[in-house]
Design an enzyme around this catalytic site. Sequence first.
Site, PDB file in Angstrom:
ATOM      1  CG  ASP A 133      -1.837   1.149   1.321  1.00 17.90           C
ATOM      2  OD1 ASP A 133      -2.383   1.546   0.288  1.00 17.90           O
ATOM      3  OD2 ASP A 133      -2.002   1.693   2.433  1.00 17.90           O
ATOM      4  CG  ASP A 190      -1.863   7.327   0.399  1.00 17.64           C
ATOM      5  OD1 ASP A 190      -0.914   8.040   0.025  1.00 17.64           O
ATOM      6  OD2 ASP A 190      -2.875   7.116  -0.303  1.00 17.64           O
TER       7      ASP A 190
END
Length: 218
Positions: free
Chosen positions: A7, A9
């Site tokens: 991922d 963020d």
Amino acid sequence: MALAIFDLDNTLIANDSDYLWGEFLVDKGYVDADHFREQNAKFYEDYKSGNLDIFAYQRFALKPLSQQSMETLHEWHKQFMQEYIEPIILPKAQAMVDHHKNNGDRVMIITATNTFITRPIGERYGITELLGTEGEIKDGRYTGEVAGTPTFQHGKVTRLNSWLAENDETLEGSYFYSDSHNDLPLLELVSHPVIVNGDDKLLEIAKQRDWPLMDMRQ
């Protein structure tokens, strides 16, 4: 060789690039400050609570892109990278990316944030394989609409499955690094889920399932 998925963020970077892009637009005076900041903050709270309407949010996020030329947008993004992203690059995250590359793993990012914002950030980490929400482009400009399936919650699994089929890859031995409970559908699918500075909901689940925890910010 395994697939190592990250991922973006609050995992590879120490904040949310989508939210920061909105702050950048406000700070530079490129959008109506009061209205945009209020809406941006509301959508971010919806995301953290797991109640985000991803299509409504993406139309909000893509609208400013539709109002500018690609040339202008790329100039804005250079400023954004220098002023907002470079300060939140995480050396420990870079080291983990490099570790997987050195092991011969195929490294990719899957993020709900649109690819205009995220592709240059991925490249900053040396990652060129990226699945993100795609903004529709016609006649060389963003339209403000979403193209295809947003990479959010189960949408990450849908898009990844398509990518796996197209690239003759499997999830055998795969890793997924994430901070968010919104990523549970994909965390449950990979061989090695790893929780990076997880939110409270995800940490509770991770402890129940004995998933490994990692702090990229130390």
